[in-house]
Design a protein around this motif. Sequence first.
Motif, short mmCIF file in Angstrom:
data_model
loop_
_atom_site.label_atom_id
_atom_site.label_comp_id
_atom_site.label_asym_id
_atom_site.label_seq_id
_atom_site.Cartn_x
_atom_site.Cartn_y
_atom_site.Cartn_z
N LEU A 74 -50.17 120.20 -1.90
CA LEU A 74 -51.19 120.35 -0.94
C LEU A 74 -51.69 121.75 -0.71
O LEU A 74 -52.21 122.01 0.35
CB LEU A 74 -50.98 119.27 0.35
N PHE A 75 -51.26 122.51 -1.60
CA PHE A 75 -51.60 124.05 -1.42
C PHE A 75 -53.10 124.37 -1.07
O PHE A 75 -53.81 123.72 -1.73
CB PHE A 75 -51.21 124.77 -2.65
N GLU A 76 -53.16 125.00 0.23
CA GLU A 76 -54.40 125.39 0.59
C GLU A 76 -55.40 124.07 0.95
O GLU A 76 -56.57 124.24 1.03
CB GLU A 76 -55.08 126.31 -0.24
N ALA A 77 -54.81 122.88 1.04
CA ALA A 77 -55.24 121.91 1.42
C ALA A 77 -55.78 121.91 2.84
O ALA A 77 -55.21 122.34 3.73
CB ALA A 77 -54.78 120.42 1.03
N SER A 78 -56.81 121.17 3.48
CA SER A 78 -57.25 121.15 4.72
C SER A 78 -57.00 119.67 5.31
O SER A 78 -57.45 118.69 4.88
CB SER A 78 -58.73 121.32 4.85
N LEU A 79 -56.05 119.82 6.40
CA LEU A 79 -55.63 118.49 6.87
C LEU A 79 -56.07 118.41 8.25
O LEU A 79 -55.54 117.65 9.18
CB LEU A 79 -53.87 118.27 6.72
N PHE A 80 -56.96 119.00 8.55
CA PHE A 80 -57.42 119.01 10.11
C PHE A 80 -57.74 117.88 10.70
O PHE A 80 -58.51 116.87 10.01
CB PHE A 80 -58.78 120.02 9.99
N VAL A 81 -56.90 117.51 11.66
CA VAL A 81 -57.09 116.26 12.49
C VAL A 81 -56.73 114.87 11.57
O VAL A 81 -57.22 113.73 11.87
CB VAL A 81 -58.31 115.97 13.29
N ALA A 82 -56.15 115.30 10.37
CA ALA A 82 -55.65 114.20 9.52
C ALA A 82 -54.48 113.37 10.21
O ALA A 82 -53.64 114.00 11.12
CB ALA A 82 -55.17 114.55 8.08
#
Length: 201
Positions: A74-82
């Motif tokens: 999940l390199f550089e993935a965005s998990l904002f409020v996941a």
Amino acid sequence: MFQYVEQHYEDADFSYKDWKEAELTRCTFVRCRFIGATLAEVTTTACRFVECDFHGAFLNGSIHTESAFENCSLFEASLFVARFSNCKMTGSDFSKANMDGMTVQEGDWSYTNLKMARLAKQDLRGVRFVEADFTDSDLEKADLRRAVLSRAQLAGAKLKGADLRGAELDGIDFRPVDIRGTVIEAMQAVAFARSYGAKVL
């Protein structure tokens, strides 16, 4: 919005696809690529992702329940409020991922790469982090009560104000860790003392 139920994919390329608000139930993805994919507000239930690549994917607001992400990138993935509820994340790499506002409810995050992760004030109660790498991560004021941190790497991690009561701390080297203000129980002080070479009788 679309729904996938009990589908199986191997070596499929979903890079840059728009799966916003998709609902996935009991699906399996093996060595699939989701590079740069839009997976915002996706819902997964009892799904399994094995050795999948989520490099730069957008998972903002996604909800995952009893799903597994095993040895995924999940390199550089965005998990904002996941949100991850009772998920298995073993061996996955979260390097440079945006984990702001992420919610983790129990589950197994053992052997994960969480170097430099921003997890300040996160509620991580009861989560398994066996041999997870928290090098230089921010765990300030994190709630780690009853978490399993056996043999985790904490060099350079910020633990000021973190609550470790009831956590399993065996095999941790606390010498390179700033533990000022960390909340622990009397019995846990033995693990701290041993990491400094003390012989506890």
